[in-house]
Structures are given as C-alpha cells and as structure tokens.
Scaffold this motif. Structure first.
Motif, PDB file in Angstrom:
ATOM      1  N   ASN A   1       0.840  -1.200   0.000  1.00  0.00           N
ATOM      2  CA  ASN A   1       0.000   0.000   0.000  1.00  0.00           C
ATOM      3  C   ASN A   1       0.875   1.250   0.000  1.00  0.00           C
ATOM      4  N   ASP A   2       1.893   1.239   0.878  1.00  0.00           N
ATOM      5  CA  ASP A   2       2.797   2.395   0.951  1.00  0.00           C
ATOM      6  C   ASP A   2       3.495   2.631  -0.376  1.00  0.00           C
ATOM      7  N   ALA A   3       3.902   1.528  -1.012  1.00  0.00           N
ATOM      8  CA  ALA A   3       4.654   1.651  -2.262  1.00  0.00           C
ATOM      9  C   ALA A   3       3.750   2.063  -3.414  1.00  0.00           C
ATOM     10  N   GLY A   4       2.425   2.054  -3.178  1.00  0.00           N
ATOM     11  CA  GLY A   4       1.513   2.455  -4.242  1.00  0.00           C
ATOM     12  C   GLY A   4       1.063   1.301  -5.124  1.00  0.00           C
ATOM     13  N   TYR A   5       1.437   0.056  -4.761  1.00  0.00           N
ATOM     14  CA  TYR A   5       0.990  -1.084  -5.566  1.00  0.00           C
ATOM     15  C   TYR A   5      -0.496  -1.333  -5.330  1.00  0.00           C
ATOM     16  N   ILE A   6      -0.890  -1.215  -4.074  1.00  0.00           N
ATOM     17  CA  ILE A   6      -2.313  -1.347  -3.759  1.00  0.00           C
ATOM     18  C   ILE A   6      -2.916   0.053  -3.820  1.00  0.00           C
ATOM     19  N   SER A   7      -4.018   0.174  -4.527  1.00  0.00           N
ATOM     20  CA  SER A   7      -4.614   1.490  -4.716  1.00  0.00           C
ATOM     21  C   SER A   7      -5.171   2.035  -3.414  1.00  0.00           C
ATOM     22  N   LYS A   8      -5.042   3.357  -3.248  1.00  0.00           N
ATOM     23  CA  LYS A   8      -5.597   3.997  -2.052  1.00  0.00           C
ATOM     24  C   LYS A   8      -7.123   3.908  -2.052  1.00  0.00           C
ATOM     25  N   ASN A   9      -7.696   3.671  -3.225  1.00  0.00           N
ATOM     26  CA  ASN A   9      -9.151   3.601  -3.308  1.00  0.00           C
ATOM     27  C   ASN A   9      -9.677   2.183  -3.131  1.00  0.00           C
ATOM     28  N   ALA A  10      -8.748   1.223  -3.131  1.00  0.00           N
ATOM     29  CA  ALA A  10      -9.176  -0.173  -3.196  1.00  0.00           C
ATOM     30  C   ALA A  10     -10.139  -0.531  -2.070  1.00  0.00           C
ATOM     31  N   VAL A  11      -9.910   0.060  -0.905  1.00  0.00           N
ATOM     32  CA  VAL A  11     -10.657  -0.344   0.271  1.00  0.00           C
ATOM     33  C   VAL A  11     -12.151  -0.025   0.132  1.00  0.00           C
ATOM     34  N   ASN A  12     -12.476   0.999  -0.661  1.00  0.00           N
ATOM     35  CA  ASN A  12     -13.895   1.283  -0.831  1.00  0.00           C
ATOM     36  C   ASN A  12     -14.387   1.022  -2.258  1.00  0.00           C
ATOM     37  N   GLU A  13     -13.606   0.287  -3.026  1.00  0.00           N
ATOM     38  CA  GLU A  13     -14.038  -0.080  -4.373  1.00  0.00           C
ATOM     39  C   GLU A  13     -14.847  -1.369  -4.315  1.00  0.00           C
ATOM     40  N   GLU A  14     -15.699  -1.541  -5.303  1.00  0.00           N
ATOM     41  CA  GLU A  14     -16.521  -2.744  -5.271  1.00  0.00           C
ATOM     42  C   GLU A  14     -16.454  -3.543  -6.557  1.00  0.00           C
ATOM     43  N   VAL A  15     -15.616  -3.090  -7.483  1.00  0.00           N
ATOM     44  CA  VAL A  15     -15.622  -3.761  -8.779  1.00  0.00           C
ATOM     45  C   VAL A  15     -14.871  -5.086  -8.682  1.00  0.00           C
ATOM     46  N   ASP A  16     -15.363  -6.076  -9.385  1.00  0.00           N
ATOM     47  CA  ASP A  16     -14.759  -7.391  -9.364  1.00  0.00           C
ATOM     48  C   ASP A  16     -13.345  -7.362  -9.923  1.00  0.00           C
ATOM     49  N   GLY A  17     -12.439  -8.044  -9.216  1.00  0.00           N
ATOM     50  CA  GLY A  17     -11.039  -8.058  -9.601  1.00  0.00           C
ATOM     51  C   GLY A  17     -10.793  -8.578 -11.003  1.00  0.00           C
ATOM     52  N   ASN A  18     -11.515  -9.627 -11.391  1.00  0.00           N
ATOM     53  CA  ASN A  18     -11.289 -10.187 -12.721  1.00  0.00           C
ATOM     54  C   ASN A  18     -11.675  -9.218 -13.816  1.00  0.00           C
ATOM     55  N   VAL A  19     -12.720  -8.447 -13.539  1.00  0.00           N
ATOM     56  CA  VAL A  19     -13.126  -7.448 -14.519  1.00  0.00           C
ATOM     57  C   VAL A  19     -12.031  -6.394 -14.643  1.00  0.00           C
ATOM     58  N   LEU A  20     -11.520  -5.945 -13.499  1.00  0.00           N
ATOM     59  CA  LEU A  20     -10.442  -4.950 -13.520  1.00  0.00           C
ATOM     60  C   LEU A  20      -9.228  -5.479 -14.267  1.00  0.00           C
ATOM     61  N   LEU A  21      -8.909  -6.734 -14.006  1.00  0.00           N
ATOM     62  CA  LEU A  21      -7.753  -7.348 -14.648  1.00  0.00           C
ATOM     63  C   LEU A  21      -7.944  -7.371 -16.158  1.00  0.00           C
ATOM     64  N   GLY A  22      -9.150  -7.735 -16.555  1.00  0.00           N
ATOM     65  CA  GLY A  22      -9.450  -7.811 -17.987  1.00  0.00           C
ATOM     66  C   GLY A  22      -9.411  -6.450 -18.647  1.00  0.00           C
ATOM     67  N   GLU A  23      -9.777  -5.435 -17.880  1.00  0.00           N
ATOM     68  CA  GLU A  23      -9.812  -4.073 -18.425  1.00  0.00           C
ATOM     69  C   GLU A  23      -8.445  -3.398 -18.353  1.00  0.00           C
ATOM     70  N   GLU A  24      -7.443  -4.127 -17.915  1.00  0.00           N
ATOM     71  CA  GLU A  24      -6.095  -3.580 -17.725  1.00  0.00           C
ATOM     72  C   GLU A  24      -6.094  -2.406 -16.745  1.00  0.00           C
ATOM     73  N   MET A  25      -6.987  -2.484 -15.785  1.00  0.00           N
ATOM     74  CA  MET A  25      -7.002  -1.454 -14.748  1.00  0.00           C
ATOM     75  C   MET A  25      -6.329  -1.975 -13.491  1.00  0.00           C
ATOM     76  N   ARG A  26      -6.016  -3.236 -13.503  1.00  0.00           N
ATOM     77  CA  ARG A  26      -5.302  -3.834 -12.379  1.00  0.00           C
ATOM     78  C   ARG A  26      -4.331  -4.840 -12.968  1.00  0.00           C
ATOM     79  N   PHE A  27      -3.150  -4.919 -12.381  1.00  0.00           N
ATOM     80  CA  PHE A  27      -2.161  -5.828 -12.938  1.00  0.00           C
ATOM     81  C   PHE A  27      -2.341  -7.258 -12.423  1.00  0.00           C
ATOM     82  N   SER A  28      -2.556  -7.388 -11.127  1.00  0.00           N
ATOM     83  CA  SER A  28      -2.541  -8.755 -10.599  1.00  0.00           C
ATOM     84  C   SER A  28      -3.411  -8.880  -9.357  1.00  0.00           C
ATOM     85  N   HIS A  29      -3.672 -10.124  -8.986  1.00  0.00           N
ATOM     86  CA  HIS A  29      -4.260 -10.393  -7.677  1.00  0.00           C
ATOM     87  C   HIS A  29      -4.104 -11.859  -7.330  1.00  0.00           C
ATOM     88  N   PHE A  30      -4.493 -12.190  -6.108  1.00  0.00           N
ATOM     89  CA  PHE A  30      -4.453 -13.595  -5.700  1.00  0.00           C
ATOM     90  C   PHE A  30      -5.776 -14.248  -6.059  1.00  0.00           C
TER      91      PHE A  30
END
Lengths: 321, 519, 293
Positions: free
Chosen positions: B280-309
């Motif tokens: 989070n400090d390094a900026g890898y995790i978005s500061k907005n992530a905690v209140n976002e609700e969009v599905d990770g796979n959708v974000l990944l597909g949209e190239e708005m997120r690089f990775s997740h578990f």
C-alpha cells in the motif's frame, strides 16, 4: 383558531338509556376508526408476541413460546452493553439522527416555502418535480457516486485540493469529515420528498390571511414570517415528533453503502443497525437481533415521550397524544 | 363515560391478545404436531413402498427451494421431469428460488413457521450454520440408507457424511465434488510483457517474488493498480494453515493434532499485514481499493489492475472469465500442503417438517444414478434450454435467449452437482472436473483431519457476534490501509481478546478434541 | 397575481435553479450510466454523456426472461387497489383522531403511535401472515400488510385539525351524520394532504419487493420490483461474500454498475405518471371556496 365548542348532548345527560349511550359514544366515528384499528392489531400488535424472542433461546421445533428462556435472562443484550463499539454506535445513531432531523427539517421547509413563492407555475412545477428525483436514486448508487467524488487519485474534491496546492484527503480514512458528508447526502436525497408534506400544508392555509396581510401592507418576507411559519408550526412539530419516533433506527442503506461499513470511519459513522448487521451476518442470531430491536424501540419510546411532553407545552393540539 | 370507554378499550385489547394467545397455542400445536405427522406419513409411505410396487405410489408434490433467480422455463422443465419419471417417483414439483441477500432470512422465516416444503439448497457460506443450530433440518440417519441407497453408498465411499452430521445425526446432503482451492498469483499477460516481466509458468512462487514483480511493474506503470487485496488463502498456503471456515479460526497442518487458533493470533496474520502495508505504501495497492466494489477479474481484464491472488479453480478457468489468454497464473508455495475444499460448501438439506422426505430422497437417489434425469435437472430440455454439442452443454446458441437458456442458472445448479454426470460447458472445459479431482488427490493437497468437523455454535453466540463485528478491521489490514501494520494487528488482537476470542477458541478446541476422539 | 420580479424573486429563482441542477445532474448521470458499457464506466467514471452507448444493462435486467408485462400488471393492480384502500382507511382514522369530541382519543393516538415504535420482528410477522392470516401466495399479501401506517395517519390527522371546527359542527347541525360529513366535506377539503399521502402510498406499493419476496412464491404473482430486486440482490450478495468461488463466477459476468443505474431509471415510473397529477393540489388557497361557499 376555533374556540367555539359545540356540544349538542350536554343536556339530558342522565336520562340516556343503553342505546342512547351508544349514540352518545358516537358509533359512526368509532366505526370509521375500526378498519385501521383492526389492521394495526393484525399486522403490528399480533406479531409483537415476538418481542419475547429477545429473552428466548429460540429453537424452531419448540416454537417461540416453547423455547427456553435465556439464562442469564438478558444474555442476548450482552453484546449491546459490553462492547465499546456498541455504545459508540448507539451514540452515533442518536447524534446523527438528531442532526438529520434538524438539518433535514430546515432544508425541506425552506424549499417548500421558496417553491411556494415562485410565481411562474411551470417553473414551479418543473423544479418541484426535479427536486423529488433524488428520492428514487438508491443508496447503492449514491454510494457509488460518492466514492467517485471522494476518490483519492482523481475525485473532484481531491483534484480541487491539488489545484489549490493543498494535500489530498483520504476521505475513507478520516472519520471527522463524515457527519458533514452524511448530512449533505441526507439533504440531497430527502429534501424534495419531505418538502411535499410542507407544500401540502401550505396549500391548506386559508388565503384570506394573506389577503388581509396584503391590505395591511405586509412585505412577502413578513407574510412568511408572521403567517406561513406560525401556521406550519403544528405540521413541523408533528413531523419532528414522528421522526423522533425513528431516532434509533438508522437508514441502513445510507450508512452501509456510503461508508462501506469501514472500520476506519466507525468513530463517527457506525450506527446500531449496521453494527447488528455486521455481527449477525454469519450467525444470524434472531435473539440478538430482537434484543437490539427491543433496545432501539425502548429508547425511541422514551425520546418520543419526552419530546411529546415538550410539544404539548408549546402547542396542545399538535402533540401526538 | 370516560371510564366506560376505557373498559371497552381494555376489553378490546384483551380480545386481541386472546386471539393472539390462541394463535400462539395453535402455533405451538402446529409446530409440535408437524414432525410427528411427517413421520406418520413417512411411516405409511414406508409401508406402502415396502408392500406395493412403485407404480402404485400415491402422487405427491415436492417443494424445493434453490438459490438465485427463477427463469421462465423452470416450471416446464420440472413438469417434463415429473411426466418422465411418473413411474419411478410419481411426483409433481414446485420449484422456488430465493435471491441472495434474503436467502437466510426467508429460509429461517419459513422454517420457523413450520412450513412443510421439502428440500432447500444451503452451504456453509449461507444459512447452514443457523439452520442446523436451530434444528431446522430433518434427521436423515435412518431415511437416507433406506430411500437413497445409491447415494448413501457414494457418501460412504467418500466419507463426507460426518461433515453433515450433528450429534451423530445426518442433517444434510453435501455435494460429492472434490476439489482444491490452492492460492495462485494471477496477472495480466499483456501488461506483464510491456513491463518486461518474464511470463513463465511458476515464475512467481513466494511473496518475495510477488514483491519483485510488483516493483518491476510499478516502475513501468505507476498509474495502474498493481495488486488487489491480500486474500487470507494466499498466506494459508505458506504456513500450511487450514481454515475451519468458521469465524476466521484456523489450525496448522504442521501440528500433530489440530490446535485451534484465531487467525489474527498467528505469525501468518502478521506477515500478511506487513506485506499489505508495504504494498500500500509503495503504491501497488490502490488507495481507493478499500472502498471499491468492482470485481477483480473485470479490472484485470480491463487492464485497470495488474494482478491479484486467486485460487486454483479460477486460475485454470480464468480465461473464460476475462477473455482468452489475458491472464497468466502462477502457483504460490507449490511445495506446501493445502487443504481440500470442505464438502459443506454446497449442500441440500431436507426440512424438518417436510411433507414428503422419502420421495425427496428417492428423487435424489435417482439423480445419483440416472444421467438422463441429471441432464434434465441441470440443463433442462435438449434443444429448448440447451444444445448438446458432442458431450458439451451449450447455452448461448442461436435462437436461445436468457429466457430459455441455462434455465436453472448457476445458483440452481450448485445444489445438485454430480461430478460423474457434469457436462463440459462454456465455463468448464472438457475434463475440467476430472483434473480438479486429480489435483485434490495429489499428495500435497490433503483431506484435512477436520474436513468433516462441524462446530456447534450454541454456547458462544455472543462471542461470535462480537468477533465477526470486530473482524471488519481485517479489511483495512488486508489492503494495508493502516497507519502501522504492527499497531493494527495489535489492535485486532487486543479487541478480539476483549471480545472473548479465547472463549471461542477453547470451546471449539474442546469440540475438536471430542470429534477426534470419536473417530 | 402580478408577475413582476423583485430582488427577492431573483434570489429565489437562482437558488431553486441551482438546487434543481444539483438534483438533476446526478440523476442524468444515472441515466447515462445505465446506457454506458461496463468498461467505459470503469475507465472513465460516470459521465453525463456515455462514451460507449449500450442497452446492455437494460437487457441484463430483463434477460431472465420472466414475463415483464405480467409483473407490471401485478404491480399496477397492487398499487391502485392498495393506494385506494389505504387512503380511505388512513384518512378515516385521521379524521376520527382529529375530532376532539371522540372519547379515548388519547388512547387511540397512543395505539397508533405505538406501532411506529415497536415491531415484533420479521419471523413472528411471517408466522402471523402465513400461518394465521393465510396470506401466502395471494394478491392480498402484497396489499394488506402495508395498508395502515401510523405516519400517514398522523399527517392526515394534523391536516384535518387545521380545518376549522365550524365546518364539522355546522354540517352536523344541518343533520348530516359523520359519514356524510367525512365524505362530502372533509375529503374535498383535505385534497392537498390526500394527494401527498396518496403519492407516498403509491410509491411504497410501487417500490415494494419485500412482501412479494417473503409471501409469494408463485411467479404469476410477483410484482415488477421483486423481479428487478432479485437480479440486483444476487449481485450485491455475491459482492459481500467474496470468499465463495461460486459467487465470483456469477457476478464477474454481469455489468453491475450499469445495472443498478438501470434499476433506478425503471423504478421512476410512478413519479413520472403521478406527480404532475398530484401537483395541481398544491395550489395556494384551495380552501377559500370551500369555507366561503
């Protein structure tokens, strides 16, 4: 306004027979109340036997009354009085709802009075319809918009802050801004809806008052101050009293979808409904839920009794009872 | 006069309360009666089925409730089933669907009112624990072998019935799928290529590797979210922890005998908090992530997120969700042992007041052995609600719309999945489930000692509610949205302790010990 | 009434215009959002004019292939019958409570008020409705439980109390009984409050899905909002239960953002139909004629 009391049956009081007594009781009026009385009995009073669930270890096969009493008796209340978070939630529920009532009433009243002052009928109707629109926007959607406005990287507010060379604010980490944010949300969403009640009350005012005032040369501001507002007093009081009856019931959707229930905001935004939801999402304990409901109702009752007494002192007719 | 009126009101009130009371009495009667009456009917039916041939079965209506959303064709399909199996079952069906957020509410209200519906879908992520605690499900110990011998045999072979038992009584019918949800690191292939990150299978195995990849990614794309939340499953693998699937309690596979721990009390929890905070400090995790609700796979597909578990089923399956060849996956800590999925993930259970539990079981037994019935139940009518393409069940075929295709929806299907009959479809390729089962059978993927342990919550209700309540803090921790990782973990530990986590752990440990001694 | 504008007018007009804009703008964003593709919402946020137009969200709302016309029929029937009955029952009660000569008025007030404060909870309510009142799978289940509402009763009572008592007494002297007074005089005098309460009641019936969810299993009896709510509810639930792979499978394939917006747009129906009709009762001085004539 009307001080004349007309009591046609004052004389011959002692000579009434059974039939007369019934007539005296004015059965027609009572019969008009009957449908509502019965429906309330069926759908509100009858299910109230469920209040005992707050003290029962409910098992389906034993039924509500066959289930064991809790031991200790107030066990279901434990979560509510031992947890510091619960006390915080109770406090927030009360203070936030109080502020909603005050701010909400003032804003709805202002809107209604101003709308009433509008001279062009089409403009009046159009703006009246538009201010009603937010009522239909679900809290989920409001929450999504809010998240966008408050977004850390490119939310409008943070962009303005950056432009002004100020530091960005991580809103979802800072509880201190939230009472204001929630109040604004509440005004925005409910102002138009609540204003309708006041508009109806204003249209009920006898226009001869205004005519008389116009003859006396009263300004429009004076008319509002000395005619409209005083005549709306009873409506305001009743609406506030009714709102106080729900003082312990937070609007779950509003809180849950706006704050996302975030721990970082609990200090100022956690309310009792969200608190209970969070604790019971998995265990679904009906007993604890009933206990919370019981507590909410109890506190609301006290609040209403107190304020009703105050209202009665102010204006006997507009008190609830 | 005033007094008179008061008297009348009091009488009225009394009358109302009397109606209420008589109602109560009735209700108690109804509730007391119904189990008996159902056993009576079951007895009579037992006798019948013992003496008479099956085609003389009396016609009954079975009422089932599934999860999700009802489609137009549902009644048609189940009517067809009813026609086709008139000889074997002679039943009519009434199929209800309950939407997600209200699933528990409605089930509980129905069960509490003594409703005589027959069967419902449930799972340890739905109302299962509440329903079982309140005694809402029928004891199937005797009925199951009698009316569903094939299904019973299958359960015996898999050894999963313990999981669905309370006090030695079988109360639910778990699914018979075996699978493992090992954690994987999943990332967008295209973005990785652009950032010069090597895309080899298994190149990312540890959190240090993840950290390195994220750093490389951030150097190239500082504006794109590097990684989503730090899922608990990911750290479980490293420490060989097994979740009890119960209010965030875990135990370690390294211990000889399971020792129940609160997740926040483990080293693993601390490490997870540390990484999340760092990212989070390094900026890898978005500061907005905690209140976002969009599905990770959708974000990944949209190239708005690089990775997740993610987990195994998803890793191999992911292409189907975000589009082919978009994501690459890498198994985390592949040498560590990881627990197989609990059989209680999806169950069906029979209502304690069910009108026809025997016939329901007969239906379930037939479903276990009859592919044709299975196809009907899951896919509907061939050509109408799905198309058979080889062995594959296709929903999105020309001439089919949402109205008639995939008529049971996913939520309706989970309830009755049978690995032996499942057809490949758009989401699961041919052989997917066989591979999944093979994976679960690998040595490192273990059937955990407590996989068939089901905790009894009745004595620790308040503590559990308080625990779930405070657990909300975990959301901040797993996104690293805290001032200090150590302080946040300490706060979590302290608050949980004050709320009685020790009581919960002790109680569950006691139950675990009892369970293990009993086996 | 003259239409000359003074400073006060200008302030009012500016204020109301700004306010209207603040209410309208987000709503237009909702409409636009319901017409935007998922990826354009994700990438660019909510915009007033969709970057990528699509009807996908509306299709998704109606994809379950349930009979929408039938659901509309149920909703319209329930809303009209419910609003009509509810208005009569609540208004009669409000009328009675407004009459000072009614003995036990205070108790009756309390009787109504108490239902606002205490509820028995969901499970007992369900038991009463299903086991004793046999409402399950009937149309009445969608109407009866919401007929009476303390809030509306008090609103009406309050309005009725502002009507001068002479009206009642002079009518009684003329020999009218209470029913005649109520139907011939009070109903027409109370038009503004009836319009208000009628609007609120209609909105409640129109937007309700809870009664349908709990008390109706038959698809033929499901109201429109229940169909829509089911779709949204499933998605919403999947989000809170992110630990379950089953869930993820479903919700990642649905255009969630736009869907919610589309739902808002669909639920707006009654205001568009009813509000203009209601507004004509909010004209100042409606009482004059009645009092003098």
């Amino acid at each position: 306004m009307d001080k004349i009391k007309f009591q046609p049956n004052m004389r011959g009081r002692k000579k009434l027979g059974a039939l007369g007594k019934l007539r005296k009781l004015n059965w027609r009026l009572y019969s008009m109340a009957l449908p509502a009385v019965i429906l309330l009995a069926l759908f509100s009073y009858w299910p109230m036997f469920g209040l005992v669930l707050a003290f029962k270890d409910f098992k389906f096969k034993d039924g509500i009354f066959g289930s064991q009493w809790m031991d200790p008796f107030f066990d279901h209340f434990e979560l509510l009085y031992t947890s510091p978070d619960a006390i915080n939630a109770l406090k927030n529920t009360l203070t936030l709802n109080f502020s909603f009532i005050i701010v909400g009433t003032i804003s709805a009243l202002t809107l209604a009075i101003l709308l009433n002052e509008v001279k062009h009928n089409n403009f009046k109707k159009f703006s009246q319809s538009i201010t009603f629109l937010p009522f239909f926007v679900s809290w989920v959607v409001v929450g999504a918009f809010l998240a966008e406005i408050l977004n850390y990287d490119n939310g409008i507010i943070n962009r303005i802050l950056v432009m002004l060379n100020l530091e960005r604010i991580a809103f979802y980490m800072e509880p201190k801004y939230w009472p204001t944010i929630l109040n604004i949300e509440n005004i925005w969403k409910n102002m138009g809806y609540n204003a309708v009640v006041y508009l109806a009350a204003i249209s009920g005012i006898d226009s001869s008052y205004y005519e008389a005032a116009a003859i006396d040369g009263a300004s429009r501001f004076q008319k509002i101050r000395y005619i409209t507002l005083p005549l709306l007093k009873s409506t305001i009081i009743i609406l506030v009293l009714l709102a106080l009856g729900r003082i312990m019931n937070a609007d779950f959707g509003m809180f849950f979808y706006s704050t996302k229930g975030l721990y970082s905001l609990w200090e100022t935004t956690d309310v009792i409904d969200v608190f209970v939801y969070r604790g019971l999402r998995v265990t679904g304990n009906i007993g604890i839920a009933s206990a919370a409901g019981f507590l909410q109702s109890g506190i609301s009752l006290i609040v209403v009794l107190v304020f009703n007494a105050i209202a009665r002192k102010m204006d006997k007719d507009s008190a609830l009872f | 006069m005033k007094r008179k009126f008061m008297v009348i009101l009091v009488v009225l009130a009394l009358l109302i309360s009397m109606v209420g009371c008589s109602g109560k009495a009735d209700e108690e009667k109804a509730v007391e009666k119904s189990p008996e009456s159902s056993t009576e009917t079951s007895k009579s039916n037992t006798e019948k089925s013992a003496t008479e041939t099956s085609d003389e079965l009396e016609e009954v209506t079975l009422r089932f409730y599934f999860f999700g959303d009802s489609r137009e064709k549902v009644q048609d399909v189940w009517d067809t089933i009813s026609e086709k199996y008139k000889k074997e079952l002679n039943v009519k069906f009434e199929i209800g669907f309950i939407p997600g957020s209200e699933y528990s509410n409605k089930l509980i209200a129905m069960a509490a009112s003594g409703d005589d519906y027959d069967m419902n879908f449930d799972g340890n992520w739905l109302a299962y624990s509440q329903m079982v605690t309140k005694g809402a499900y029928l004891d199937l110990t005797e009925l199951l072998p009698k009316y569903a011998p094939d299904l019973y045999a299958k359960y015996q072979e898999l050894g999963v019935l313990d999981a669905a038992s309370v006090d030695g009584k079988i109360v639910a019918l778990p699914w018979t799928m075996s699978m493992n949800q090992r954690p994987y690191f999943t990332f967008n292939t295209k973005l990785a290529k652009e950032a010069g990150i090597p895309i080899e299978d298994g190149s990312v195995k540890t959190f240090e590797d993840v950290d390195k990849v994220l750093e490389q990614f951030y150097a190239k794309f500082p504006k794109i979210e590097g990684i989503g939340e730090f899922k608990a499953e990911a750290i479980y693998a490293k420490y060989e922890l097994v979740p009890l699937n119960y209010h965030n309690l875990v135990y370690s596979l390294k211990d000889e005998k399971p020792v129940v721990m609160a997740f926040e009390d483990t080293e693993a929890y601390k490490e997870r908090a540390m990484w999340a905070k760092k990212w989070n400090d390094a900026g890898y995790i978005s500061k907005n992530a905690v209140n976002e609700e969009v599905d990770g796979n959708v974000l990944l597909g949209e190239e708005m997120r690089f990775s997740h578990f993610t987990w195994h089923e998803w890793s191999k399956n992911l292409g189907k969700v975000v589009g082919d060849n978009i994501a690459t996956t890498s198994e985390l800590y592949p040498d560590m042992r990881y627990g197989n999925r609990s059989p209680l993930s999806n169950v069906v259970a029979i209502n304690a007041n069910a009108a026809n539990p025997e016939r329901t079981l007969m239906f379930l037994n037939l479903l276990e052995t009859d592919q044709e019935l299975y196809d009907l139940v899951h896919y509907g009518i061939e050509g109408e609600t799905y198309k058979l393409n080889g062995t594959m069940a296709e929903y999105a075929v020309e001439g089919m719309t949402g109205a008639n295709s995939n008529y049971m929806e996913w939520g309706g299907q989970w309830a009755l999945w049978k690995p032996q009959f499942m057809r490949p479809n758009a989401t699961y390729a041919e052989g997917f489930w066989a591979k999944e089962a093979e994976l679960a059978a690998q040595e490192k993927n273990v059937n955990t000692p407590l996989s068939s342990f089901f905790p009894d919550s009745s004595k620790i209700q308040n503590e559990l509610a308080a625990r779930d309540q405070i657990w909300e803090l975990d959301k901040l921790i797993r996104y690293g949205a805290v001032k200090s990782a150590d302080d946040a973990v300490a706060e979590m530990r302290e608050k949980q302790q004050a709320a009685g986590s020790a009581v919960i752990v002790a109680e569950i440990q006691r139950q675990v010990d009892e369970f293990l001694a009993g086996n | 009434m003259t239409k000359r504008m003074d400073l006060f007018d200008i302030v009012i007009y500016v204020f109301i215009t700004v306010l209207s804009f603040m209410c309208l703008y987000p709503f237009l964003m909702v409409v636009a959002g319901s017409l935007s593709s998922q990826s354009s919402i994700l990438n660019n946020g909510y915009k007033l004019i969709p970057e990528e137009w699509t009807l996908g969200s509306y299709k998704a709302l109606f994809i379950s292939g349930k009979s929408i016309p039938r659901a509309y029929g149920v909703t319209i029937l329930v809303t009209t019958v419910g609003t009509g009955l509810s208005l009569i029952i609540n208004t009669m009660m409000g009328f009675v409570l407004a009459r000072k000569e009614v003995r036990g008025r205070k108790l009756l007030n309390l009787y109504v008020l108490f239902t606002m404060l205490f509820t028995g909870g969901m499970v007992p309510w369900y038991i009463v409705c299903v086991n004793y009142l046999n409402l399950k799978n009937t149309l009445w289940a969608l109407i009866m439980p919401m007929l009476v509402n303390a809030w509306y009763i008090f609103l009406i009572r309050n309005f009725m109390m502002s009507i001068p008592g002479e009206m009642y007494e002079s009518a009684k002297i003329d020999g009218a009984n209470d029913y005649q007074v109520f139907f011939r005089i009070y109903l027409s005098l109370a038009k503004p409050v009836l319009a208000t309460v009628g609007l609120f009641v209609a909105l409640r019936y129109w937007n309700d899905w809870w009664l349908g969810l709990m008390l109706v299993d038959k698809p033929q009896l499901q109201p429109l909002q229940l169909l829509l709510h089911t779709i949204i509810s499933n998605i919403q639930f999947l989000k809170t239960m992110n630990a379950s792979p089953e869930m993820q499978r479903v919700w990642s394939s649905v255009p969630t953002e736009g869907l919610r917006m589309a739902m808002v747009v669909v639920s707006i129906g009654p205001i568009v139909l009813l509000y203009p009709f209601v507004q004509k009762y909010f004209v100042k001085g409606i009482m004059v004629g009645a009092v003098k004539g």
